[in-house]
Scaffold this motif. Structure first.
Motif, PDB file in Angstrom:
ATOM      1  N   GLN A 104      -5.861  33.330 -20.129  1.00  0.00           N
ATOM      2  CA  GLN A 104      -5.701  34.361 -19.103  1.00  0.00           C
ATOM      3  C   GLN A 104      -5.576  33.747 -17.715  1.00  0.00           C
ATOM      4  OE1 GLN A 104      -5.476  37.610 -19.265  1.00  0.00           O
ATOM      5  NE2 GLN A 104      -5.905  38.241 -17.163  1.00  0.00           N
ATOM      6  N   LEU A 146      16.540  39.719  -6.846  1.00  0.00           N
ATOM      7  CA  LEU A 146      17.012  38.669  -5.941  1.00  0.00           C
ATOM      8  C   LEU A 146      18.272  38.007  -6.478  1.00  0.00           C
ATOM      9  CD1 LEU A 146      13.706  36.979  -4.781  1.00  0.00           C
ATOM     10  CD2 LEU A 146      15.211  38.497  -3.496  1.00  0.00           C
ATOM     11  N   CYS A 168       1.655  33.647 -12.988  1.00  0.00           N
ATOM     12  CA  CYS A 168       2.255  34.886 -12.492  1.00  0.00           C
ATOM     13  C   CYS A 168       2.060  35.001 -10.987  1.00  0.00           C
ATOM     14  CB  CYS A 168       1.628  36.090 -13.192  1.00  0.00           C
ATOM     15  SG  CYS A 168       2.189  36.275 -14.868  1.00  0.00           S
ATOM     16  N   LEU A 202       8.352  34.202  -5.157  1.00  0.00           N
ATOM     17  CA  LEU A 202       9.504  35.111  -5.164  1.00  0.00           C
ATOM     18  C   LEU A 202       9.460  36.052  -3.971  1.00  0.00           C
ATOM     19  CD1 LEU A 202       9.794  35.948  -8.934  1.00  0.00           C
ATOM     20  CD2 LEU A 202      11.585  35.008  -7.487  1.00  0.00           C
ATOM     21  N   PHE A 237       5.048  35.074  -8.489  1.00  0.00           N
ATOM     22  CA  PHE A 237       5.231  36.316  -7.746  1.00  0.00           C
ATOM     23  C   PHE A 237       5.234  36.054  -6.244  1.00  0.00           C
ATOM     24  CE2 PHE A 237       3.839  40.347  -5.972  1.00  0.00           C
ATOM     25  CZ  PHE A 237       4.637  41.225  -6.661  1.00  0.00           C
ATOM     26  N   ALA A 267       6.636  42.580 -13.206  1.00  0.00           N
ATOM     27  CA  ALA A 267       7.025  42.837 -11.812  1.00  0.00           C
ATOM     28  C   ALA A 267       7.715  41.607 -11.233  1.00  0.00           C
ATOM     29  CB  ALA A 267       5.805  43.200 -10.995  1.00  0.00           C
ATOM     30  N   ALA A 268       7.147  40.406 -11.539  1.00  0.00           N
ATOM     31  CA  ALA A 268       7.761  39.173 -11.033  1.00  0.00           C
ATOM     32  C   ALA A 268       9.181  39.031 -11.563  1.00  0.00           C
ATOM     33  CB  ALA A 268       6.917  37.972 -11.452  1.00  0.00           C
ATOM     34  N   LEU A 275      -6.377  39.913 -11.914  1.00  0.00           N
ATOM     35  CA  LEU A 275      -6.195  39.289 -13.225  1.00  0.00           C
ATOM     36  C   LEU A 275      -7.376  38.410 -13.604  1.00  0.00           C
ATOM     37  CD1 LEU A 275      -2.453  38.268 -13.101  1.00  0.00           C
ATOM     38  CD2 LEU A 275      -3.495  40.386 -13.843  1.00  0.00           C
ATOM     39  N   ILE A 310      11.503  41.333  -9.718  1.00  0.00           N
ATOM     40  CA  ILE A 310      11.859  40.823  -8.386  1.00  0.00           C
ATOM     41  C   ILE A 310      12.892  39.713  -8.525  1.00  0.00           C
ATOM     42  CG2 ILE A 310      10.971  39.557  -6.402  1.00  0.00           C
ATOM     43  CD1 ILE A 310       8.440  41.091  -6.666  1.00  0.00           C
ATOM     44  N   ALA A 311      12.633  38.810  -9.477  1.00  0.00           N
ATOM     45  CA  ALA A 311      13.578  37.712  -9.678  1.00  0.00           C
ATOM     46  C   ALA A 311      14.965  38.262  -9.976  1.00  0.00           C
ATOM     47  CB  ALA A 311      13.106  36.822 -10.822  1.00  0.00           C
ATOM     48  N   VAL A 358      -1.749  41.338 -16.798  1.00  0.00           N
ATOM     49  CA  VAL A 358      -0.913  40.132 -16.691  1.00  0.00           C
ATOM     50  C   VAL A 358       0.520  40.454 -17.072  1.00  0.00           C
ATOM     51  CG1 VAL A 358      -0.446  37.913 -17.761  1.00  0.00           C
ATOM     52  CG2 VAL A 358      -2.716  38.421 -16.963  1.00  0.00           C
ATOM     53  N   ASN A 399      14.749  35.387   2.589  1.00  0.00           N
ATOM     54  CA  ASN A 399      16.168  35.601   2.298  1.00  0.00           C
ATOM     55  C   ASN A 399      16.728  36.807   3.048  1.00  0.00           C
ATOM     56  OD1 ASN A 399      18.447  34.797   1.078  1.00  0.00           O
ATOM     57  ND2 ASN A 399      18.109  35.969  -0.808  1.00  0.00           N
ATOM     58  N   PHE A 418       2.100  42.375 -14.320  1.00  0.00           N
ATOM     59  CA  PHE A 418       2.348  41.542 -13.151  1.00  0.00           C
ATOM     60  C   PHE A 418       3.540  40.614 -13.408  1.00  0.00           C
ATOM     61  CE2 PHE A 418       0.511  38.304 -10.036  1.00  0.00           C
ATOM     62  CZ  PHE A 418       0.952  39.038  -8.955  1.00  0.00           C
ATOM     63  N   GLY A 419       3.542  40.015 -14.630  1.00  0.00           N
ATOM     64  CA  GLY A 419       4.677  39.161 -15.003  1.00  0.00           C
ATOM     65  C   GLY A 419       5.965  39.948 -14.972  1.00  0.00           C
TER      66      GLY A 419
END
Lengths: 271, 648, 99
Positions: free
Chosen positions: A101, B643, A108, A115, A112, B635-636, C22, B639-640, B629, A122, B632-633
């Motif tokens: 975890q 972009l 993550c 990004l 995140f 969401a990442a 988390l 976003i990627a 998790v 950007n 959240f992953g």
């Protein structure tokens, strides 16, 4: 004050940003990594106050005050209340129980964050108008004008939401009694019928020289008796065990008294 | 007159319904109801026959359309009847002989408490058989066909308290199913080929179809005929069917059931004519069965089983004749009718003998009965003379014509088939003489009965119930039994001459089946003479074996062929080894395949799905933080993606 | 100084808050991290408001606060009842699944 929210940021604001921003990030990190919930809450409160300052610096005077009064003042106090209910001293172990975890969270989080920051860098955020014009009639008046015209429907809905939330909180925390509470007499009779603990439960802190409720009273052989501690503390596991200390103290006392007795005895002998 | 056709079927059907649904209150009069309704059917048949005789030969066919049964698109099934000369012949035979057997049964079944039910089944049998021969399409014929199968099952197993009878009924039913399968496949083929299954359109449009299809249809029809008519290879049920009461045997063997196959082949003559290969197969089946039945008949000591072998053999004659094509159809039907008379007579005679002998069926325990039952002796004797083809009697005319037609087939085929038919005639003479001598002549072996011979599994178990050691008192049967026998004996004697002289029967049937006059390679007189010679030889040999020498009460061991013939030429062993064992092995291997392959695939799929699920389940561990998790992953990733899309 | 820096700060705080959600097991701390994320968003909104020169961003931030208040009320109530029934404030203890 309007000067602060002007087109270009002043050097003073830059200094303020870098100093307070660092403190805010440290506060946030502490919120995450402090072992005790109460410490986390205090760090979070600090971060929030810094954010309030930033709001003020950005020309959001009303929000800045609200942040301090409502958020830091009311909501964080609610948090502290709950922390107290759950147990102030209860410390979390930071050891991870779910396999992988922590690594996943780190991955993550990093991805995140990178990004997000890359996205902001950007984006072509060249426009910078400042709030001088918008705040011309006063920040609160400007907000009120928008709130009661353009956003009046959403505003009414938040009212409904707040009422629902308070009713919900009451429903969640309220426990309906399904039977009449027992009177003192009935409780006493029950104790007699069950035949144990006929006298009142022993008080805590006996033999301990501490007048604290979380210290178990010691039995004659020096072991602590859980009966002496309040049930809530027992369930939270917040009993402080001082039996070893007490035994040590007792030993020291005996030694001292023996030494004194010996002296007196030798004194008698010399007589 | 057309409207009377339905009544032909309706009368016995009504009888069956009334008797089977009527309950015990009809016990006293049930047999009379059954007999009267059978006779009514015969009277209607006779009326229709008289009407038909009054018309021209070409205009004799009449029909009756009752109602549309299953009208679905192109599929038109009608309940409709067709009565032509061929059907008429069968109607008269079925109702006539059937009625006589009803009368006989009144006496024979007198002491059976389930007599009413028995008559209900008999009426059902008649109704089904009449439906079979009167139908104007193959589907309705199939209904009658199945009805006959059902009725035969009920009647063969009538004494179902005997395990052997119950087994025999099941055997007959199962073997018949194989044949029924053939008929249903033939009907389906007809429907796909011609789009209909009415006789007229199907038979009229035979020329439009290729020979391959017709051969297939014809062979399927032959399979059906083999099942019902007990031809090789579906012959095994006939011998066991003797477990039924004797009138049932008479009915099955003379008037109904076994004749259905011959009817089917002759009715479908146009199809067979267009498929010479199928015809050849029919001929071969007929010839093989003819010899098979005769050999079995020679070896059996059970009087009914000997007669059963004889039936198989005689039906073989008919099938052989039907396989010869237009030169044989008429004679096949003619032999069928004459056989109906004398075989019914013989079975009723056998029943009469058994009736007087405490249901004993073993001929080795008969002997010298002619003094005790003269009427039976005379009628049985006339039937005997008729079946062996004694000149002047029924069998002579019909069988002689078949042998003649067999030779007329021409070529080596004709010689072989004709030879087989001649040999069959000799064997017929031999085994019938044997039956005759063992039953009615010689010493009275029943007087000093030995203990039951151990190697005789065919001994009727009922004999043991009635006290195997009680000496029987042979006596003549009651009038209700002898009168039908006398009537049938008349038929046995005169029917052949009536039909044969002046080709009366040929002219009668020719419009339906067509007829060609065969030209045997030797003169007809030579054939006739040789037939007479072989029958004398056969009868003489039998006299030498059973007339001059005393007949042992316990059957001698006999030659290999005799022993095989006693076991019905190993037909059941063959079925057991090839079909039962084969089926068992097939089942076992299929079970093996099922367990390993099919179950393997199924269980493997299940196990892999289960395993995969077990792994996927770990994702759902119930910890909110694990779900967070993934959110959240996700969401990442979103976003990627955003972009990336903006960059592109 | 470029006011965009406020946005970077907001992004950083948001990420820290999310990671906290988390990582931590104590429901109260998790909840505090959620609050941190909300506040980070508010900061971004306020900064945007300043950039664009209108007050809509501040209005939305205001609504966020109101909703956050409601959320806190309900969320803390849930935590309290959870603690009552399980004698623990750990979010992992709320899982009843077999593994």
């Amino acid at each position: 004050m309007t000067q602060l929210a002007a087109y270009s940021t002043s050097t003073g604001e830059a200094v303020q940003f870098w100093v307070l921003g660092t403190v805010a990030v440290i506060g946030a990190l502490c919120t995450v990594f402090m072992k005790r919930a109460v410490h986390s809450a205090l760090c979070l409160a600090g971060t929030m106050i810094i954010l309030a300052v930033f709001y003020l610096a950005n020309g959001a005077y009303f929000l800045g005050i609200v942040q301090i009064v409502v958020y830091t003042g009311a909501i964080m106090m609610l948090f502290l209340f709950v922390v107290m209910l759950v147990g102030v001293t209860a410390a979390d172990s930071l050891k991870e129980t779910i396999k992988g975890q922590r690594w996943l969270a780190l991955l993550c989080g990093l991805g995140f964050g990178i990004l997000l920051i890359a996205g902001i860098g950007n984006a072509s955020l060249t426009q910078f108008d400042g709030l001088a014009q918008a705040n011309a009639g006063g920040n609160v008046e400007g907000l009120a004008q928008l709130l009661f015209t353009k956003y009046v429907f959403a505003f009414e809905l938040t009212g409904a939401l707040l009422i629902t939330a308070s009713v919900g909180a009451m429903v969640l925390t309220h426990r309906e009694r399904t039977e009449r509470a027992k009177t003192q007499r009935e409780l006493a009779e029950q104790r007699v019928r069950e035949g144990k603990h006929l006298p009142p439960l022993p008080a805590p802190g006996v033999y301990a020289r501490h007048n604290a409720v979380d210290i178990a009273g010691l039995l004659p052989d020096g072991t602590p008796s859980e009966l002496t501690v309040n049930r809530t503390l027992r369930e939270r596991g917040q009993i402080r065990d001082v039996s070893a200390e007490a035994l040590k103290d007792l030993k020291a006392l005996e030694q001292r008294s023996e030494a004194r007795l010996e002296r007196t005895r030798s004194g008698e002998a010399s007589k | 007159m057309e409207n009377l056709i339905a009544l032909l079927v309706a009368a016995p059907l009504l009888g069956a319904a009334v008797l089977l649904c009527g309950g015990r209150r009809l016990d006293a009069v049930g047999h009379w109801i059954g007999t009267v309704l059978a006779a009514a059917s015969f009277v209607i048949g006779a009326l229709l026959f008289a009407d038909m005789l009054g018309k021209d030969a070409e205009a004799r066919e009449i029909g009756q359309h009752l109602f549309s049964w299953i009208p679905v698109g192109d599929f038109q099934a009608d309940i409709a009847f067709q009565l032509d000369q061929l059907s008429m012949t069968f109607v008269l035979l079925i109702t006539g002989v059937g009625t006589l057997i009803h009368v006989y049964s009144i006496g024979y079944m007198e002491h059976d408490e389930r007599r009413r039910r028995f008559f209900g089944y008999l009426n059902l049998f008649l109704a089904a058989m009449l439906l079979l021969v009167l139908a104007d399409n193959y589907l309705l014929l199939y209904v009658g066909w199945e009805g006959v199968g059902l009725a035969s099952y009920l009647l063969i197993g009538f004494w179902q308290h005997k395990p052997s009878a119950a087994t025999a009924a099941k055997k007959a039913f199962l073997v018949n199913r194989v044949g029924d399968m053939g008929l249903s496949i033939a009907i389906m083929l007809m429907f796909t080929t011609f789009g209909t299954f009415a006789f007229g359109p199907v038979l009229g449009r035979v020329g439009e179809t290729g020979e391959g299809t017709l051969t297939a249809i014809a062979l399927m029809l032959l399979l059906a005929a083999c099942g019902k008519s007990a031809q090789v290879p579906l012959q095994s049920w006939l011998g066991d069917a003797m477990e039924g009461p004797t009138p049932v045997s008479a009915l099955i063997h003379a008037a109904t059931m076994v004749t259905a196959g011959v009817y089917l082949i002759v009715r479908s003559a146009d199809i067979f004519n267009a498929a010479p290969n199928a015809q050849l197969v029919v001929t071969v089946v007929g010839a093989v069965t003819l010899l098979f039945g005769a050999i079995v008949g020679c070896a059996k000591d059970d009087i009914k089983k000997a007669l059963a072998g004889s039936t198989m053999s005689q039906i073989g004659y008919m099938v052989l004749a039907a396989g010869l094509g237009p030169i044989g159809y008429v004679f096949a039907i003619m032999h069928l009718v004459t056989h109906g008379f004398f075989k019914a007579g013989l079975f009723l005679g056998a029943g009469s003998v058994m009736h007087g002998m405490n249901d004993e069926v073993d001929m080795r325990k008969y002997g010298g009965l002619r003094k005790y039952m003269p009427v039976t002796f005379v009628t049985f004797g006339l039937g005997y003379l008729a079946i062996i083809g004694f000149p002047g009697l029924s069998g002579f005319f019909s069988k002689d014509k078949i042998i003649e037609a067999a030779f007329a087939k021409g070529g080596a085929e004709g010689w072989i088939v004709g030879g087989a038919a001649l040999l069959g005639a000799a064997l017929t003479a031999y085994y019938m003489t044997r039956v005759m001598l063992m039953t009615f002549f010689g010493e009275e072996r029943w007087r000093h009965r030995a203990t039951a011979s151990p190697d005789q599994p065919d001994v009727e178990p009922a004999a043991e119930h009635q006290g195997a050691h009680a000496e029987p008192h042979p006596h003549e049967s009651p009038k209700s039994m002898t009168i039908p026998m006398i009537v049938l004996a008349f038929g046995s004697v005169f029917a052949g001459a009536f039909f044969g002289i002046g080709d009366r029967f040929v002219h009668w049937l020719e419009p339906v089946t067509g007829h060609e006059h065969g030209h045997p390679p030797v003169s007809a007189l030579t054939v006739t003479l040789s037939t007479v010679v072989v029958l004398l030889l056969g009868a003489g040999l039998a006299y030498l074996h059973y007339g001059r020498r005393p007949v042992p009460v316990v059957a001698p061991r006999g030659s290999l062929l005799t022993r095989a013939a006693r076991r019905d030429l190993l037909q059941d062993d063959f079925n057991h080894v090839v079909l039962v064992r084969g089926g068992e092995h097939l089942t076992r291997s299929l079970v093996y395949v099922d367990h390993t392959l099919v179950d393997g695939v199924v269980n493997g799929t299940a196990a892999s799905v289960g395993g995969l699920s077990g792994r996927l389940r770990r994702l759902q561990n119930g910890y909110a933080r694990s779900y967070a998790v993934s959110m959240f992953g996700g969401a990442a990733v979103l976003i990627a993606a955003t972009l990336l899309m903006r960059a592109v | 100084m470029n006011p965009v820096n406020y946005l970077y700060l907001a992004a950083l705080l948001f990420t820290i808050g999310a990671s906290g959600v988390l990582i931590r097991r104590n429901a109260i701390v998790v909840f505090m991290c959620v609050e941190l994320m909300l506040n980070a968003c508010n900061l971004a909104l306020v900064a945007f408001s300043r950039m664009h020169g209108n007050l809509d961003g501040q209005i939305i931030a205001f609504f966020t606060m109101v909703v956050a208040a409601a959320e806190v009320v309900v969320g803390l109530a849930i935590i309290v009842s959870l603690f009552r029934s399980r004698h623990s404030a750990s979010v992992d203890d709320a899982s009843l699944m077999k593994l």
